[in-house]
Scaffold this active site. Structure first.
Site, mmCIF file in Angstrom:
data_model
loop_
_atom_site.group_PDB
_atom_site.id
_atom_site.type_symbol
_atom_site.label_atom_id
_atom_site.label_comp_id
_atom_site.label_asym_id
_atom_site.label_seq_id
_atom_site.Cartn_x
_atom_site.Cartn_y
_atom_site.Cartn_z
ATOM 1 N N LYS A 1 -2.063 -3.478 7.979
ATOM 2 C CA LYS A 1 -3.260 -3.185 8.754
ATOM 3 C C LYS A 1 -3.361 -4.144 9.935
ATOM 4 O O LYS A 1 -3.008 -5.314 9.832
ATOM 5 C CB LYS A 1 -4.500 -3.311 7.862
ATOM 6 C CG LYS A 1 -4.626 -2.201 6.822
ATOM 7 C CD LYS A 1 -5.921 -2.323 6.050
ATOM 8 C CE LYS A 1 -6.094 -1.170 5.065
ATOM 9 N NZ LYS A 1 -7.348 -1.294 4.300
ATOM 10 N N HIS B 1 -3.474 -9.581 3.055
ATOM 11 C CA HIS B 1 -4.904 -9.705 3.308
ATOM 12 C C HIS B 1 -5.138 -10.711 4.429
ATOM 13 O O HIS B 1 -4.536 -11.790 4.447
ATOM 14 C CB HIS B 1 -5.649 -10.183 2.054
ATOM 15 C CG HIS B 1 -5.757 -9.135 1.001
ATOM 16 N ND1 HIS B 1 -6.015 -9.423 -0.322
ATOM 17 C CD2 HIS B 1 -5.664 -7.783 1.065
ATOM 18 C CE1 HIS B 1 -6.064 -8.305 -1.018
ATOM 19 N NE2 HIS B 1 -5.856 -7.304 -0.202
ATOM 20 N N ARG C 1 0.863 -1.174 0.000
ATOM 21 C CA ARG C 1 0.000 0.000 0.000
ATOM 22 C C ARG C 1 0.905 1.232 0.000
ATOM 23 O O ARG C 1 2.030 1.173 0.508
ATOM 24 C CB ARG C 1 -0.890 0.005 1.242
ATOM 25 C CG ARG C 1 -1.816 -1.212 1.352
ATOM 26 C CD ARG C 1 -2.551 -1.210 2.685
ATOM 27 N NE ARG C 1 -3.458 -2.346 2.785
ATOM 28 C CZ ARG C 1 -3.135 -3.533 3.334
ATOM 29 N NH1 ARG C 1 -1.906 -3.711 3.826
ATOM 30 N NH2 ARG C 1 -4.005 -4.510 3.381
ATOM 31 N N HIS D 1 -3.918 2.928 -5.250
ATOM 32 C CA HIS D 1 -3.758 1.479 -5.137
ATOM 33 C C HIS D 1 -3.500 0.800 -6.490
ATOM 34 O O HIS D 1 -3.367 -0.423 -6.548
ATOM 35 C CB HIS D 1 -5.026 0.870 -4.538
ATOM 36 C CG HIS D 1 -4.915 0.612 -3.059
ATOM 37 N ND1 HIS D 1 -3.945 1.184 -2.260
ATOM 38 C CD2 HIS D 1 -5.662 -0.158 -2.233
ATOM 39 C CE1 HIS D 1 -4.111 0.775 -1.017
ATOM 40 N NE2 HIS D 1 -5.141 -0.041 -0.972
ATOM 41 N N TYR E 1 -9.229 -10.315 -7.484
ATOM 42 C CA TYR E 1 -8.229 -10.259 -8.545
ATOM 43 C C TYR E 1 -8.362 -11.428 -9.519
ATOM 44 O O TYR E 1 -7.918 -11.341 -10.650
ATOM 45 C CB TYR E 1 -6.823 -10.213 -7.946
ATOM 46 C CG TYR E 1 -6.603 -8.967 -7.130
ATOM 47 C CD1 TYR E 1 -6.469 -7.732 -7.741
ATOM 48 C CD2 TYR E 1 -6.574 -9.027 -5.749
ATOM 49 C CE1 TYR E 1 -6.304 -6.580 -6.991
ATOM 50 C CE2 TYR E 1 -6.397 -7.877 -4.989
ATOM 51 C CZ TYR E 1 -6.271 -6.661 -5.620
ATOM 52 O OH TYR E 1 -6.110 -5.525 -4.884
ATOM 53 N N ARG F 1 -0.620 -1.579 -6.796
ATOM 54 C CA ARG F 1 -0.873 -2.735 -5.927
ATOM 55 C C ARG F 1 -1.811 -3.719 -6.628
ATOM 56 O O ARG F 1 -1.607 -4.929 -6.610
ATOM 57 C CB ARG F 1 -1.478 -2.252 -4.607
ATOM 58 C CG ARG F 1 -1.852 -3.360 -3.618
ATOM 59 C CD ARG F 1 -2.235 -2.700 -2.289
ATOM 60 N NE ARG F 1 -2.969 -3.569 -1.383
ATOM 61 C CZ ARG F 1 -2.392 -4.413 -0.535
ATOM 62 N NH1 ARG F 1 -1.079 -4.524 -0.502
ATOM 63 N NH2 ARG F 1 -3.136 -5.143 0.291
#
Length: 296
Positions: free
Chosen positions: A171, A268, A147, A242, A277, A245
């Protein structure tokens, strides 16, 4: 707008801040949502509102073309507001809990093909200090799928040049190790040995990527640099911070990477987040089939 309603909202927001320590941005979102709602109520007391009135408020937003995501957020705000009213004995029931959340349309990320990515990565003039820094940042962004916030937050002790790995705090304070690849490593070393060293002139700064002002480059500044290069090479797509990414993930899958590996590289927490994706890859494969297969 009823002034009594406004006072009630102020009390609600103050209690939220005291109880949950919410950020000013979050509190501002609640206030904006409730301001729209109070404008719709006009002079009607908010505690006398029923489910039918709330449904008409949401319907009015749909007619004004507010997105499903925006309307879902407003419903969430109303539920929280009226539950607070129940807890404070201002109202006996929370009619907002019976509002139906709109179905969310899962949009595909904006995508760059491999040719467009190459044009973007080749755009910076590496004979200049700024160009070399931007080249290193773009190469690293595409090579790792970080990110943008993670990229600008990297510190020197997060980078292992000998092993070609970056340590990322993502995150939820989840740490992951990501290989950076030969191209990114090459330009990162060049940048560290020349531009960064010259700009800092011995000053102590832990951030890997710095500006001419001798401090870490901000997310906004780097995003402006990306937009500059996108315009320079003539890419006409409306890209987001993004985008590289997304390209990282899509191109890995197009070249045979498995979903679980891509999930780990992206950081993730759930593989279901990564599955979006696969849809892009399937679209790409369908386009290739239609273009090249004799029986398409």
């Amino acid at each position: 707008m009823c002034s009594a309603n406004t006072d009630v909202v102020d009390d609600f927001l103050e209690d939220l801040w005291l109880a949950e320590g919410l950020s000013q941005n979050t509190l501002s979102s609640y206030k904006t949502d409730l301001s729209h709602y109070l404008n719709f109520l006009n002079d009607k007391n908010c505690w006398s509102a029923d489910l039918d009135l709330m449904q008409r408020f949401i319907a009015s937003r749909v007619q004004k073309n507010y997105s499903s995501r925006s309307n879902a957020r407003v419903i969430s705000t109303l539920r929280k507001f009226y539950q607070w009213g129940v807890d404070k004995a201002k109202v006996s029931d929370n009619p907002a809990k019976r509002l139906v959340l709109p179905k969310m349309v899962k949009s595909l990320p904006k995508d760059l093909d491999e040719t467009e990515v190459s044009r973007l990565l080749d755009a910076p003039d590496i004979s200049t200090d700024i160009g070399l820094r931007d080249k290193a940042m773009l190469e690293l962004l595409y090579a790792t799928g970080l990110r943008v916030t993670e990229l600008v937050s990297l510190e020197l002790n997060d980078v292992n040049l000998r092993q070609g790995i970056v340590r990322v705090m993502g995150k939820g304070s989840k740490e992951r190790l990501v290989p950076m690849g030969e191209y990114a490593l090459e330009y990162l070393i060049q940048y560290l040995d020349t531009t960064r060293k010259d700009w800092l002139s011995g000053l102590k700064e832990e951030k890997v990527f710095v500006s001419q002002h001798r401090k870490g480059i901000t997310r906004q500044s780097f995003w402006h640099r990306i937009k500059h290069y996108v315009g320079e090479v003539g890419i006409r797509k409306d890209i987001s911070p993004h985008t590289l990414r997304h390209a990282f993930a899509t191109h890995l899958l197009n070249h045979g990477a498995d979903l679980r590996s891509v999930q780990m590289l992206l950081g993730h927490s759930s593989v279901s987040t990564t599955t979006i994706y696969t849809h892009i890859s399937q679209v790409r494969l369908q386009q290739l089939f239609n273009k090249h297969h004799p029986r398409a």
